[in-house]
Design a protein around this motif. Structure first.
Motif, PDB file in Angstrom:
ATOM      1  N   MET A 141       0.837  -1.213   0.000  1.00  0.00           N
ATOM      2  CA  MET A 141       0.000   0.000   0.000  1.00  0.00           C
ATOM      3  C   MET A 141       0.864   1.251   0.000  1.00  0.00           C
ATOM      4  O   MET A 141       1.689   1.440   0.873  1.00  0.00           O
ATOM      5  CB  MET A 141      -0.902   0.022   1.249  1.00  0.00           C
ATOM      6  N   GLN A 142       0.624   2.109  -0.997  1.00  0.00           N
ATOM      7  CA  GLN A 142       1.450   3.322  -1.110  1.00  0.00           C
ATOM      8  C   GLN A 142       0.675   4.590  -0.840  1.00  0.00           C
ATOM      9  O   GLN A 142       1.244   5.675  -0.858  1.00  0.00           O
ATOM     10  CB  GLN A 142       2.047   3.373  -2.506  1.00  0.00           C
ATOM     11  N   ASN A 143      -0.618   4.461  -0.600  1.00  0.00           N
ATOM     12  CA  ASN A 143      -1.430   5.665  -0.468  1.00  0.00           C
ATOM     13  C   ASN A 143      -2.068   5.826   0.906  1.00  0.00           C
ATOM     14  O   ASN A 143      -3.008   6.608   1.081  1.00  0.00           O
ATOM     15  CB  ASN A 143      -2.486   5.703  -1.574  1.00  0.00           C
ATOM     16  N   VAL A 144      -1.562   5.058   1.871  1.00  0.00           N
ATOM     17  CA  VAL A 144      -1.951   5.281   3.272  1.00  0.00           C
ATOM     18  C   VAL A 144      -0.682   5.280   4.118  1.00  0.00           C
ATOM     19  O   VAL A 144       0.311   4.657   3.765  1.00  0.00           O
ATOM     20  CB  VAL A 144      -2.914   4.193   3.818  1.00  0.00           C
ATOM     21  N   ARG A 145      -0.764   6.015   5.225  1.00  0.00           N
ATOM     22  CA  ARG A 145       0.370   6.107   6.137  1.00  0.00           C
ATOM     23  C   ARG A 145      -0.175   5.909   7.539  1.00  0.00           C
ATOM     24  O   ARG A 145      -1.095   6.633   7.961  1.00  0.00           O
ATOM     25  CB  ARG A 145       0.965   7.509   5.988  1.00  0.00           C
ATOM     26  N   ILE A 146       0.363   4.924   8.259  1.00  0.00           N
ATOM     27  CA  ILE A 146      -0.136   4.647   9.611  1.00  0.00           C
ATOM     28  C   ILE A 146       0.610   5.548  10.596  1.00  0.00           C
ATOM     29  O   ILE A 146       1.832   5.474  10.719  1.00  0.00           O
ATOM     30  CB  ILE A 146       0.071   3.163   9.987  1.00  0.00           C
ATOM     31  N   CYS A 147      -0.158   6.378  11.300  1.00  0.00           N
ATOM     32  CA  CYS A 147       0.449   7.402  12.168  1.00  0.00           C
ATOM     33  C   CYS A 147       0.259   7.115  13.655  1.00  0.00           C
ATOM     34  O   CYS A 147       0.668   7.933  14.487  1.00  0.00           O
ATOM     35  CB  CYS A 147      -0.146   8.769  11.851  1.00  0.00           C
ATOM     36  N   GLY A 148      -0.383   5.987  13.995  1.00  0.00           N
ATOM     37  CA  GLY A 148      -0.554   5.682  15.406  1.00  0.00           C
ATOM     38  C   GLY A 148      -1.813   4.890  15.673  1.00  0.00           C
ATOM     39  O   GLY A 148      -2.299   4.175  14.783  1.00  0.00           O
ATOM     40  N   VAL A 149      -2.326   5.045  16.880  1.00  0.00           N
ATOM     41  CA  VAL A 149      -3.436   4.199  17.345  1.00  0.00           C
ATOM     42  C   VAL A 149      -4.564   5.053  17.935  1.00  0.00           C
ATOM     43  O   VAL A 149      -4.363   6.193  18.335  1.00  0.00           O
ATOM     44  CB  VAL A 149      -2.957   3.182  18.413  1.00  0.00           C
ATOM     45  N   MET A 150      -5.746   4.460  17.991  1.00  0.00           N
ATOM     46  CA  MET A 150      -6.906   5.127  18.576  1.00  0.00           C
ATOM     47  C   MET A 150      -7.700   4.106  19.375  1.00  0.00           C
ATOM     48  O   MET A 150      -7.686   2.906  19.043  1.00  0.00           O
ATOM     49  CB  MET A 150      -7.770   5.706  17.448  1.00  0.00           C
ATOM     50  N   GLY A 151      -8.361   4.578  20.429  1.00  0.00           N
ATOM     51  CA  GLY A 151      -9.237   3.690  21.175  1.00  0.00           C
ATOM     52  C   GLY A 151     -10.286   4.466  21.949  1.00  0.00           C
ATOM     53  O   GLY A 151     -10.134   5.661  22.210  1.00  0.00           O
ATOM     54  N   MET A 152     -11.367   3.763  22.265  1.00  0.00           N
ATOM     55  CA  MET A 152     -12.443   4.340  23.079  1.00  0.00           C
ATOM     56  C   MET A 152     -12.589   3.499  24.334  1.00  0.00           C
ATOM     57  O   MET A 152     -12.761   2.278  24.249  1.00  0.00           O
ATOM     58  CB  MET A 152     -13.767   4.288  22.325  1.00  0.00           C
ATOM     59  N   ALA A 153     -12.564   4.163  25.476  1.00  0.00           N
ATOM     60  CA  ALA A 153     -12.702   3.452  26.746  1.00  0.00           C
ATOM     61  C   ALA A 153     -14.164   3.052  26.971  1.00  0.00           C
ATOM     62  O   ALA A 153     -15.077   3.563  26.324  1.00  0.00           O
ATOM     63  CB  ALA A 153     -12.215   4.331  27.891  1.00  0.00           C
ATOM     64  N   THR A 154     -14.358   2.166  27.927  1.00  0.00           N
ATOM     65  CA  THR A 154     -15.706   1.768  28.326  1.00  0.00           C
ATOM     66  C   THR A 154     -16.487   2.980  28.824  1.00  0.00           C
ATOM     67  O   THR A 154     -15.932   3.865  29.464  1.00  0.00           O
ATOM     68  CB  THR A 154     -15.612   0.729  29.467  1.00  0.00           C
ATOM     69  N   PHE A 155     -17.778   3.010  28.490  1.00  0.00           N
ATOM     70  CA  PHE A 155     -18.658   4.071  28.992  1.00  0.00           C
ATOM     71  C   PHE A 155     -19.031   3.738  30.434  1.00  0.00           C
ATOM     72  O   PHE A 155     -19.915   2.943  30.697  1.00  0.00           O
ATOM     73  CB  PHE A 155     -19.897   4.154  28.102  1.00  0.00           C
ATOM     74  N   THR A 156     -18.302   4.330  31.374  1.00  0.00           N
ATOM     75  CA  THR A 156     -18.495   3.984  32.787  1.00  0.00           C
ATOM     76  C   THR A 156     -18.030   5.141  33.673  1.00  0.00           C
ATOM     77  O   THR A 156     -17.234   5.970  33.236  1.00  0.00           O
ATOM     78  CB  THR A 156     -17.680   2.719  33.164  1.00  0.00           C
ATOM     79  N   ASP A 157     -18.535   5.169  34.894  1.00  0.00           N
ATOM     80  CA  ASP A 157     -18.056   6.160  35.864  1.00  0.00           C
ATOM     81  C   ASP A 157     -16.779   5.700  36.561  1.00  0.00           C
ATOM     82  O   ASP A 157     -16.154   6.454  37.295  1.00  0.00           O
ATOM     83  CB  ASP A 157     -19.108   6.393  36.964  1.00  0.00           C
ATOM     84  N   ASP A 158     -16.427   4.446  36.351  1.00  0.00           N
ATOM     85  CA  ASP A 158     -15.270   3.860  37.023  1.00  0.00           C
ATOM     86  C   ASP A 158     -13.986   4.322  36.326  1.00  0.00           C
ATOM     87  O   ASP A 158     -13.525   3.729  35.364  1.00  0.00           O
ATOM     88  CB  ASP A 158     -15.393   2.331  36.980  1.00  0.00           C
ATOM     89  N   MET A 159     -13.420   5.409  36.829  1.00  0.00           N
ATOM     90  CA  MET A 159     -12.282   6.023  36.156  1.00  0.00           C
ATOM     91  C   MET A 159     -11.010   5.177  36.258  1.00  0.00           C
ATOM     92  O   MET A 159     -10.107   5.339  35.447  1.00  0.00           O
ATOM     93  CB  MET A 159     -12.056   7.444  36.679  1.00  0.00           C
ATOM     94  N   GLU A 160     -10.968   4.269  37.216  1.00  0.00           N
ATOM     95  CA  GLU A 160      -9.801   3.379  37.264  1.00  0.00           C
ATOM     96  C   GLU A 160      -9.842   2.367  36.122  1.00  0.00           C
ATOM     97  O   GLU A 160      -8.814   2.018  35.538  1.00  0.00           O
ATOM     98  CB  GLU A 160      -9.691   2.684  38.629  1.00  0.00           C
TER      99      GLU A 160
END
Ligand SMILES: *Cc1c(COP(=O)(O)O)cnc(C)c1O
Length: 223
Positions: A141-160
């Motif tokens: 693949m020559q027309n995409v460049r991977i620049c890192g990662v993404m994520g979504m945390a659980t929808f929760t009040d538990d911040m730990e």
């Protein structure tokens, strides 16, 4: 209000961390207001909505796509998108590469990882990412460049719990950096953190935070 909200949030975002203002479902006038307050980077999660906003708003806006991208919608955003945060399959990356080639562009992308407890969220796991990155298809693949990662945390009040998930994403980033991108400077982005948890994400190493409702107010529907 948007201007004041933006100022408050910017005051809490350190140098080196980029604020993506998530304007999904919000009218063009809201984006314009944020633009006039100096914001230039906006995030959307529907391809047609992003295309429509892009057409009527100033062209120095950088549009980030942050939602699940269907392959038949890629064509609407490839001509102008700055960063796709949400590459969640090898097939999607291949389709983005193909469309980007038509436009003679190299499109920056992040690999989205499934770090939450909820089944509903999209994303790769580490093994899937390894398979993708080691495939001959990817290497060609020559027309995409991977620049890192993404994520979504659980929808929760538990911040730990949320913190644990952000740490997990940072670990994934470090592993991929070492194994596949060590000498590639562009692989440096960790997109994590939303309105309720972005300060924790920053503590855990986010370079991009995606903040919507804290800037534009609550959305009318879950999206
Ligand atoms: C909607 C959304 C955001 C922003 O959410 P808020 O809680 O409103 O800040 C961030 N990331 C993604 C992927 C989203 O879909």
């Amino acid at each position: 209000m948007i201007k004041e909200n933006l100022a408050k949030i910017k005051a809490t975002v350190p140098e080196g961390v980029t604020l993506v203002a998530v304007s999904k479902t919000k009218p063009v006038s809201d984006v314009q207001e944020a633009y006039e307050a100096g914001q230039r980077i906006f995030g959307e999660n529907h391809a047609l909505e992003m295309r429509d906003k892009h057409e009527v708003l100033p062209h120095d806006i950088q549009w980030h796509f942050i939602g699940h991208l269907q392959t038949n919608k890629i064509k609407y955003i490839i001509p102008f998108v700055t960063l796709i945060h949400s590459i969640d399959s090898a097939n999607l990356l291949e389709a983005v590469n193909k469309e980007a080639k038509k436009h003679e562009r190299v499109v920056d992308c992040l690999l989205q990882f499934h770090i939450a407890q909820e089944e509903t969220k999209f994303g790769l796991d580490l093994d899937e990412a390894r398979q993708l990155l080691e495939s001959e298809t990817f290497k060609a693949m020559q027309n995409v460049r991977i620049c890192g990662v993404m994520g979504m945390a659980t929808f929760t009040d538990d911040m730990e719990q949320v913190r644990k998930e952000f740490k997990h994403l940072k670990d994934i980033f470090n592993i991929l950096k070492k194994d596949y991108f060590e000498d590639q400077e562009q692989f440096r982005e960790i997109s994590m953190g939303m309105s309720d948890d972005y300060p924790i994400a920053i503590e855990e190493g986010a370079t991009l935070v995606r903040v919507g409702s804290k800037i534009f107010g609550a959305r009318n529907y879950m999206n």
